[in-house]
Design an enzyme around this catalytic site. Sequence first.
Site, mmCIF file in Angstrom:
data_model
loop_
_atom_site.group_PDB
_atom_site.id
_atom_site.type_symbol
_atom_site.label_atom_id
_atom_site.label_comp_id
_atom_site.label_asym_id
_atom_site.label_seq_id
_atom_site.Cartn_x
_atom_site.Cartn_y
_atom_site.Cartn_z
ATOM 1 N N CYS A 87 0.704 -1.084 0.112
ATOM 2 C CA CYS A 87 -0.197 -0.254 -0.119
ATOM 3 C C CYS A 87 1.185 1.733 0.583
ATOM 4 C CB CYS A 87 -0.778 0.081 1.398
ATOM 5 S SG CYS A 87 -1.793 1.086 0.982
ATOM 6 N N CYS A 248 -5.850 6.742 -1.514
ATOM 7 C CA CYS A 248 -4.905 5.064 -1.661
ATOM 8 C C CYS A 248 -3.547 5.376 -2.475
ATOM 9 C CB CYS A 248 -5.976 4.258 -3.211
ATOM 10 S SG CYS A 248 -5.261 2.961 -3.118
#
Length: 312
Positions: A87, A248
């Site tokens: 991530c 994100c």
Amino acid sequence: MTAPLHVTKGHGTQNDFVLLDGRRTPELDTALVRALADRRAGIGGDGVIRLTASTDLPEGVALLAVEPAATWFMDYRNADGSIAEMCGNGVRVVADYARALGLWDPTAGELVLGTRAGVRRVCRVDPPAGSSEADWYAVDMGEWRLPAGEQAAAAGADAEVTVAGLAVPRPALSVDLGNPHTVLALADEGELAAVDLTRAPDVLPVPPHGTNVELVVPVGESVAADGSTVGRLRMRVHERGVGETRSCGTGACAAALAVRTWAGAGSPTVWLVEVPGGTVRVTALPGGRVELAGPAVLVAELDVDVEALAGV
């Protein structure tokens, strides 16, 4: 009585995580991750990250054979307990966590971090003028690619996405940054605000390992102090295994790279991506690589009653 579990809470542009020191927490399981990430009965987070020695995991041992400096590994789980490759926001947050634990000194050089998507290199950078966040980190996110190749680049799409709140399915472009993304462009900010991401968009062809879906609206360009052109876009995202998140990092990279692909030759190299949780900077690097820069904030340390948490 089970000993309390010491955790840290942090976020990158409000993409938030529960952080654990792998020297104290030898392993993660699905039930523990779900309980920690629960926003009502747990700590709450889009994911759980265990920073552990690379020698503790087979994936980390494999990376050490290629990059001996990657002694620390980012063991990342989505909020539903599923294992994820990595991530982008989480890499910055776990880098700040490594600094706080005394495992990395940003003034001494970069952090070489192992992830399931490969090695990621992190350095601390100055925040942009006007930013309220003190600590910004830049991450070399490695190589990116279009899974469907040049044919998809020429066509502008290789998938079709149905999103609640949009009248018809939309064409979209698949982008791989070590984890899968599907990016679709919307006409304006009104459409972006109208979409309903409380349920997962339907993607065809169905991605074999799921996908994050980014909805983007380009909002123009500006000229930086050095005279270069900087692109700007706004984005919302539905993350697999989580739902809609405030940000994100890999999704911001995918969004900027998709818009850059659609724009063609002469499009900006640097993009500011505005997400509900703030702004990150994406830079297309030579050799098909991409850099993500943005803030990382650690907000709390706490001890969790594991026995109470087990009742979640």
